[in-house]
Design a protein around this motif. Structure first.
Motif, PDB file in Angstrom:
ATOM      1  N   LEU A 169       0.852  -1.190   0.000  1.00  0.00           N
ATOM      2  CA  LEU A 169       0.000   0.000   0.000  1.00  0.00           C
ATOM      3  C   LEU A 169       0.888   1.241   0.000  1.00  0.00           C
ATOM      4  O   LEU A 169       0.716   2.160   0.787  1.00  0.00           O
ATOM      5  N   LEU A 170       1.837   1.234  -0.906  1.00  0.00           N
ATOM      6  CA  LEU A 170       2.814   2.310  -1.026  1.00  0.00           C
ATOM      7  C   LEU A 170       2.767   2.909  -2.428  1.00  0.00           C
ATOM      8  O   LEU A 170       2.309   4.018  -2.614  1.00  0.00           O
ATOM      9  N   TRP A 171       3.245   2.160  -3.409  1.00  0.00           N
ATOM     10  CA  TRP A 171       3.255   2.664  -4.772  1.00  0.00           C
ATOM     11  C   TRP A 171       1.830   2.718  -5.315  1.00  0.00           C
ATOM     12  O   TRP A 171       1.094   1.739  -5.291  1.00  0.00           O
ATOM     13  N   GLY A 172       1.466   3.897  -5.780  1.00  0.00           N
ATOM     14  CA  GLY A 172       0.099   4.120  -6.235  1.00  0.00           C
ATOM     15  C   GLY A 172      -0.805   4.681  -5.158  1.00  0.00           C
ATOM     16  O   GLY A 172      -1.952   5.045  -5.427  1.00  0.00           O
ATOM     17  N   PHE A 173      -0.288   4.756  -3.938  1.00  0.00           N
ATOM     18  CA  PHE A 173      -1.075   5.268  -2.804  1.00  0.00           C
ATOM     19  C   PHE A 173      -0.352   6.423  -2.118  1.00  0.00           C
ATOM     20  O   PHE A 173      -0.592   6.703  -0.943  1.00  0.00           O
ATOM     21  N   GLU A 174       0.527   7.087  -2.843  1.00  0.00           N
ATOM     22  CA  GLU A 174       1.383   8.114  -2.239  1.00  0.00           C
ATOM     23  C   GLU A 174       0.602   9.297  -1.677  1.00  0.00           C
ATOM     24  O   GLU A 174       1.099   9.990  -0.785  1.00  0.00           O
ATOM     25  N   GLN A 234      -2.246   9.167  -0.057  1.00  0.00           N
ATOM     26  CA  GLN A 234      -3.118   8.800   1.055  1.00  0.00           C
ATOM     27  C   GLN A 234      -2.510   9.193   2.399  1.00  0.00           C
ATOM     28  O   GLN A 234      -1.331   8.929   2.656  1.00  0.00           O
ATOM     29  N   ASP A 235      -3.332   9.807   3.260  1.00  0.00           N
ATOM     30  CA  ASP A 235      -2.886  10.062   4.625  1.00  0.00           C
ATOM     31  C   ASP A 235      -3.224   8.831   5.478  1.00  0.00           C
ATOM     32  O   ASP A 235      -3.650   7.790   4.957  1.00  0.00           O
ATOM     33  N   GLU A 236      -3.059   8.943   6.787  1.00  0.00           N
ATOM     34  CA  GLU A 236      -3.268   7.786   7.661  1.00  0.00           C
ATOM     35  C   GLU A 236      -4.685   7.243   7.547  1.00  0.00           C
ATOM     36  O   GLU A 236      -4.886   6.025   7.402  1.00  0.00           O
ATOM     37  N   ASN A 237      -5.670   8.101   7.636  1.00  0.00           N
ATOM     38  CA  ASN A 237      -7.053   7.636   7.544  1.00  0.00           C
ATOM     39  C   ASN A 237      -7.348   7.038   6.171  1.00  0.00           C
ATOM     40  O   ASN A 237      -8.051   6.036   6.048  1.00  0.00           O
ATOM     41  N   GLY A 238      -6.780   7.656   5.138  1.00  0.00           N
ATOM     42  CA  GLY A 238      -7.028   7.170   3.787  1.00  0.00           C
ATOM     43  C   GLY A 238      -6.456   5.788   3.559  1.00  0.00           C
ATOM     44  O   GLY A 238      -7.126   4.912   2.987  1.00  0.00           O
ATOM     45  N   ALA A 249      -7.072  -0.362   3.240  1.00  0.00           N
ATOM     46  CA  ALA A 249      -6.905  -1.712   3.801  1.00  0.00           C
ATOM     47  C   ALA A 249      -8.255  -2.339   4.142  1.00  0.00           C
ATOM     48  O   ALA A 249      -8.500  -3.511   3.833  1.00  0.00           O
ATOM     49  N   ARG A 250      -9.130  -1.570   4.766  1.00  0.00           N
ATOM     50  CA  ARG A 250     -10.434  -2.105   5.177  1.00  0.00           C
ATOM     51  C   ARG A 250     -11.377  -2.296   3.998  1.00  0.00           C
ATOM     52  O   ARG A 250     -12.244  -3.177   4.039  1.00  0.00           O
ATOM     53  N   GLY A 251     -11.199  -1.494   2.952  1.00  0.00           N
ATOM     54  CA  GLY A 251     -12.129  -1.528   1.829  1.00  0.00           C
ATOM     55  C   GLY A 251     -11.582  -2.209   0.600  1.00  0.00           C
ATOM     56  O   GLY A 251     -11.788  -3.403   0.371  1.00  0.00           O
ATOM     57  N   GLN A 252     -10.838  -1.465  -0.218  1.00  0.00           N
ATOM     58  CA  GLN A 252     -10.356  -1.967  -1.499  1.00  0.00           C
ATOM     59  C   GLN A 252      -9.563  -3.263  -1.368  1.00  0.00           C
ATOM     60  O   GLN A 252      -9.825  -4.239  -2.075  1.00  0.00           O
ATOM     61  N   LEU A 253      -8.573  -3.277  -0.482  1.00  0.00           N
ATOM     62  CA  LEU A 253      -7.729  -4.465  -0.343  1.00  0.00           C
ATOM     63  C   LEU A 253      -8.543  -5.662   0.135  1.00  0.00           C
ATOM     64  O   LEU A 253      -8.415  -6.772  -0.393  1.00  0.00           O
ATOM     65  N   THR A 254      -9.368  -5.453   1.139  1.00  0.00           N
ATOM     66  CA  THR A 254     -10.204  -6.543   1.650  1.00  0.00           C
ATOM     67  C   THR A 254     -11.091  -7.110   0.546  1.00  0.00           C
ATOM     68  O   THR A 254     -11.204  -8.341   0.394  1.00  0.00           O
ATOM     69  N   ASN A 255     -11.695  -6.240  -0.233  1.00  0.00           N
ATOM     70  CA  ASN A 255     -12.587  -6.696  -1.308  1.00  0.00           C
ATOM     71  C   ASN A 255     -11.821  -7.442  -2.391  1.00  0.00           C
ATOM     72  O   ASN A 255     -12.302  -8.465  -2.906  1.00  0.00           O
ATOM     73  N   LEU A 301      -5.389  -9.213   4.419  1.00  0.00           N
ATOM     74  CA  LEU A 301      -4.570 -10.231   3.776  1.00  0.00           C
ATOM     75  C   LEU A 301      -4.936 -11.634   4.230  1.00  0.00           C
ATOM     76  O   LEU A 301      -4.745 -12.610   3.486  1.00  0.00           O
ATOM     77  N   ASN A 302      -5.477 -11.758   5.435  1.00  0.00           N
ATOM     78  CA  ASN A 302      -5.858 -13.076   5.942  1.00  0.00           C
ATOM     79  C   ASN A 302      -6.991 -13.703   5.141  1.00  0.00           C
ATOM     80  O   ASN A 302      -7.282 -14.891   5.296  1.00  0.00           O
ATOM     81  N   ASN A 303      -7.621 -12.933   4.267  1.00  0.00           N
ATOM     82  CA  ASN A 303      -8.635 -13.494   3.378  1.00  0.00           C
ATOM     83  C   ASN A 303      -8.025 -14.316   2.246  1.00  0.00           C
ATOM     84  O   ASN A 303      -8.739 -15.042   1.553  1.00  0.00           O
TER      85      ASN A 303
END
Length: 418
Positions: free
Chosen positions: A298-303, A305-309, A314-320, A360-362
């Motif tokens: 969650l680094l490259w392509g997410f430069e 994003q602040d902490e909340n973003g 992680a909770r949304g896009q990555l989980t899905n 990631l545990n998904n």
């Protein structure tokens, strides 16, 4: 007389019952001992336990940014050091380079590291290697002696890891072909002959050599309890031809399966790490023990994003993305807490770590963090270093076992014996 006979029969029956009970108890104890002493690798291979592991990055394939204080890089100009192992050895030569690499291999990862990895509840390590580790190249072509440029002797350290340390500490070992002949992505970790350029799929001898490397490693370790399998190619990209890449995965699978039923993980281009890319590629039952590998940074392509973003990602896009995957069992071979978000509050970083791991545990086959250590991680805070994150209590890991069932029966992914 009849009473005496019946009495003797009852006594004999009682003795037989006691003996039968004792035999059954011995068998159960023996079975329990066998199950409890089984190496964790087999449970991971069956899909009962997901990987909760870490990469041994910078060890058998060096990367200056993460091991800058290694003796390998002392006095090596940046234009050589930053290019990867090929340019480093071109500068040093065998007279200087061989001894430096031996010292690096002896000290960068030791038995103490594997013991600490196990102590923190991790069950798997992923180990990057270069094509030269096997010590030969039978692929033909004008470049079939290029492997001789590199420092020899790395294979002995991989042997020690798989056959000694990983057995002793019950750690599964996944070997990643990180640096293929000709380079599959041009990055320093693929040891390109020319920095930032890749030639892997442009010459058939490069592909043939990589198949030979995979076969050699699978055959060498096929009877070793700690050997989990191979990542067939790390982060292909740049000029790599996708049709040739997919054919390489199939050809490698067929070659390896003449020797071993180990895990074989294939990886798409980094920009293809979501469904439906590769979802229908190499499906069971025609292909067994095949994993699909992503690297979910969650680094490259997410430069921006602040902490909340980034926590929201992680909770949304990555989980899905993880949940929506329908192909072969999914394995996240690399990820890290490193982001452009500062996370000056340690409690927020801990929360982010939990959310990231929960996403990631998904993935059915689990994950391995990048990386175990980096130079200078004894001080300050460096989120590339899992050992530092664990030592500081920012992260904690729990391995778990699950039952994988279909129609009430355990799926047998090891239907073919070798």
């Amino acid at each position: 007389y009849q009473r005496r006979v019946r009495g003797k029969m009852r006594a004999g029956s009682s003795v037989l019952s006691v003996l039968s009970f004792c035999l059954l108890l011995i068998l159960l104890i023996d079975l329990s001992t066998t199950v409890n002493s089984e190496h964790i690798q087999w449970s991971i291979r069956r899909g009962q336990t997901p990987c909760r592991g870490v990469n041994l990055g910078g060890w058998l394939v060096v990367e200056k940014w993460m091991s800058w204080d290694s003796p390998v890089f002392q006095g090596v100009p940046d234009q050589y050091a930053d290019g990867g192992e090929t340019t480093v050895m071109k500068f040093l030569g065998h007279d200087k380079g061989d001894a430096r690499f031996q010292q690096h291999w002896k000290t960068w990862i030791t038995e103490k590291d594997i013991a600490e990895i196990a102590q923190y509840g991790l069950n798997c390590v992923r180990v990057p290697v270069g094509y030269w580790i096997v010590g030969f190249d039978n692929s033909g072509g004008a470049s079939n002696r290029d492997w001789q440029l590199y420092a020899p002797g790395g294979l002995a350290y991989l042997d020690t890891l798989i056959r000694n340390w990983a057995v002793k500490y019950n750690i599964a070992v996944m070997v990643s072909i990180h640096a293929a002949k000709g380079s599959q992505n041009g990055q320093d970790h693929s040891a390109p002959p020319d920095p930032k350029k890749s030639y892997w799929s442009q010459y058939p001898e490069n592909i043939n050599n990589t198949i030979d490397v995979a076969e050699f490693l699978a055959k060498r370790y096929k009877n070793d309890n700690a050997f989990l399998g191979l990542g067939m190619l790390n982060e292909p990209g740049l000029t790599t031809d996708e049709a040739k890449l997919k054919q390489y995965y199939i050809d490698t699978y067929q070659r390896v399966r003449t020797h071993s039923d180990c895990i074989l993980a294939h990886m798409p281009f980094l920009w293809q790490q979501f469904a439906p890319h590769y979802e229908t590629f190499t499906p069971p039952p025609n292909f067994i023990n095949v994993w699909h590998e992503w690297h979910k940074y969650l680094l490259w392509g997410f430069e921006q994003q602040d902490e909340n973003g980034i926590r929201g990602v992680a909770r949304g896009q990555l989980t899905n993305e993880m949940k929506n995957w329908k192909g072969n069992w999914l394995f996240t071979g690399e990820w890290s807490l490193s982001t452009t978000a500062k996370f000056n509050n340690e409690a927020d970083l801990k929360a982010f770590a939990k959310e990231y791991m929960a996403a990631l545990n998904n993935g059915h086959s689990g994950w391995t963090y990048w990386s175990w250590k980096v130079s200078g991680d004894e001080n300050g805070r460096n989120t590339w270093s899992l050992r530092q994150m664990l030592r500081k209590g920012i992260m904690s890991v729990k391995s778990r076992k699950r039952e994988i069932s279909q129609g009430g029966k355990l799926i047998d992914m090891l239907s073919k014996k070798f």
